[in-house]
Write an enzyme that holds these catalytic residues in place. Structure first.
Site, PDB file in Angstrom:
ATOM      1  N   ARG A 105       1.588  -5.016   1.488  1.00 40.63           N
ATOM      2  CA  ARG A 105       2.226  -4.205   0.460  1.00 40.63           C
ATOM      3  C   ARG A 105       1.872  -4.680  -0.934  1.00 40.63           C
ATOM      4  NH1 ARG A 105       8.654  -4.053  -0.593  1.00 40.63           N
ATOM      5  NH2 ARG A 105       8.100  -5.584  -2.163  1.00 40.63           N
ATOM      6  N   CYS A 107       3.496  -3.892  -5.001  1.00 41.39           N
ATOM      7  CA  CYS A 107       4.551  -3.238  -5.775  1.00 41.39           C
ATOM      8  C   CYS A 107       4.278  -3.541  -7.244  1.00 41.39           C
ATOM      9  CB  CYS A 107       5.926  -3.752  -5.356  1.00 41.39           C
ATOM     10  SG  CYS A 107       7.288  -2.920  -6.214  1.00 41.39           S
TER      11      CYS A 107
END
Length: 127
Positions: A105, A107
């Protein structure tokens, strides 16, 4: 002969530009960034960042299912937030949708997102 196909479902918001909800190439599905719109009405879901992030993940889930996958097939998630103070709330929502091993991930905080929303999430699946 092309090995890619557009994935579209009425269970997620329609694209708001010249792109597909997702594209499947071989066994990889690239899901376009989703924002907290309600399918059908194309209106922003009411509520705080938690409610909005849940709507985004529900939209991603609908597209993943239309492609023949689930969140268990996710290998990468990219999250864009207009306020990194929402990071913890988004993490809590994400954790309720995924099981370990979690996907990779990223972000990041961005200056703005389409339609003035606070969160946009895109995802890659390998089926």
């Amino acid at each position: 002969m092309s090995n890619k196909a557009a994935i579209n479902t009425s269970n997620a918001p329609a694209a708001i530009g010249p792109y597909s909800q997702a594209v499947k190439a071989d066994n990889t599905v690239y899901i376009s960034g989703q924002i907290p719109f309600i399918p059908g009405t194309m209106e922003l879901v009411e509520g705080d960042i938690t409610a909005q992030t849940r709507q985004v993940f529900d939209n991603l889930k609908a597209i993943a299912e239309a492609a023949g996958g689930t969140f268990k097939d996710a290998v990468k998630v990219n999250i864009s937030l207009t306020d990194l103070n929402d990071f913890s709330a988004v993490n809590q929502v994400m954790e309720s949708y995924f099981e370990q091993p979690y996907p990779a991930r990223a972000c990041v905080q961005v200056a703005a997102l389409p339609k003035g929303v606070p969160v946009e999430i895109e995802m890659i699946l390998v089926l």
